[in-house]
Design a protein around this motif. Sequence first.
Motif, mmCIF file in Angstrom:
data_model
loop_
_atom_site.group_PDB
_atom_site.id
_atom_site.type_symbol
_atom_site.label_atom_id
_atom_site.label_comp_id
_atom_site.label_asym_id
_atom_site.label_seq_id
_atom_site.Cartn_x
_atom_site.Cartn_y
_atom_site.Cartn_z
ATOM 1 N N ARG A 48 0.629 -1.101 -0.187
ATOM 2 C CA ARG A 48 0.094 0.115 -0.054
ATOM 3 C C ARG A 48 0.975 1.237 0.178
ATOM 4 O O ARG A 48 1.977 1.323 0.364
ATOM 5 N N GLY A 91 -4.680 -3.144 -2.663
ATOM 6 C CA GLY A 91 -6.219 -2.819 -2.826
ATOM 7 C C GLY A 91 -7.154 -3.072 -1.849
ATOM 8 O O GLY A 91 -6.949 -2.717 -0.766
ATOM 9 N N GLU A 92 -8.245 -3.807 -2.305
ATOM 10 C CA GLU A 92 -9.130 -3.876 -1.015
ATOM 11 C C GLU A 92 -8.883 -5.437 -0.297
ATOM 12 O O GLU A 92 -9.962 -5.747 0.341
ATOM 13 N N GLY A 93 -7.627 -5.901 -0.250
ATOM 14 C CA GLY A 93 -7.385 -7.087 0.533
ATOM 15 C C GLY A 93 -7.506 -8.312 -0.277
ATOM 16 O O GLY A 93 -7.841 -8.256 -1.455
ATOM 17 N N TYR A 94 -7.255 -9.507 0.337
ATOM 18 C CA TYR A 94 -7.676 -10.710 -0.137
ATOM 19 C C TYR A 94 -9.047 -11.140 -0.583
ATOM 20 O O TYR A 94 -10.006 -10.742 0.024
ATOM 21 N N LYS A 95 -9.179 -11.855 -1.640
ATOM 22 C CA LYS A 95 -10.529 -12.290 -2.225
ATOM 23 C C LYS A 95 -10.549 -13.354 -2.708
ATOM 24 O O LYS A 95 -9.673 -14.122 -2.826
ATOM 25 N N ARG A 102 -7.694 -12.991 -11.388
ATOM 26 C CA ARG A 102 -7.236 -12.556 -9.954
ATOM 27 C C ARG A 102 -6.057 -13.475 -9.941
ATOM 28 O O ARG A 102 -5.781 -14.582 -10.316
ATOM 29 N N ILE A 115 -5.864 -11.837 -5.032
ATOM 30 C CA ILE A 115 -5.932 -10.504 -5.073
ATOM 31 C C ILE A 115 -6.308 -10.090 -6.510
ATOM 32 O O ILE A 115 -6.029 -10.667 -7.304
ATOM 33 N N ASP A 116 -6.780 -8.671 -6.751
ATOM 34 C CA ASP A 116 -6.938 -8.059 -7.977
ATOM 35 C C ASP A 116 -5.682 -7.830 -8.564
ATOM 36 O O ASP A 116 -4.695 -7.334 -7.935
ATOM 37 N N GLU A 118 -3.186 -5.890 -9.894
ATOM 38 C CA GLU A 118 -2.465 -4.305 -10.312
ATOM 39 C C GLU A 118 -1.184 -3.990 -9.931
ATOM 40 O O GLU A 118 -0.726 -3.565 -8.887
#
Length: 158
Positions: A48, A91-95, A102, A115-116, A118
């Motif tokens: 981040r 980003g928004e964290g683990y998914k 992903r 993660i996404d 990026e």
Amino acid sequence: MRVKNKKSIVLLTLAGCVLLGYWLWLSLRPVEIIAVHDNGNHSYVLVRSFPSTDNGKINWWLENKSSLKEKYSIPRPSSSGNFTIIFWLFGEGYKETDGYDRLCFDDMPPPLNCIDKEAVFSVSNSKNLGTIFATYDGKYQRQKNGDIVKFTDESEFK
């Protein structure tokens, strides 16, 4: 000067100061390393607040490569000295996996292990090319004398 013009100048100056302050705040935030995942001689660093400019990214690497080696044991070169480190925005964290786009990590149990994608920066090293920095805007090669040179065409690498 008319009052209307004075108000416009004051508002523009105020807006400029706010934008400058916001830019300074963004550029001075320390990089936060969330996690490091390894896959052989490839390492994936989730971050981040990564620097936004190419120069900032390369300088951050040069200033922090020793501490990354100490804290996270990266890079982990192959026997020939090759390695790649890719820095990804957390980003928004683990998914959960979306089954398609992903990046998922095998060293974590599903479902929240992706993660996404990026990527914001990568550093690689090889016997033939030496150290290469890749950013959104281009690739840079560290010369033997320490200079860092931007290349726009892969055929230009020495």
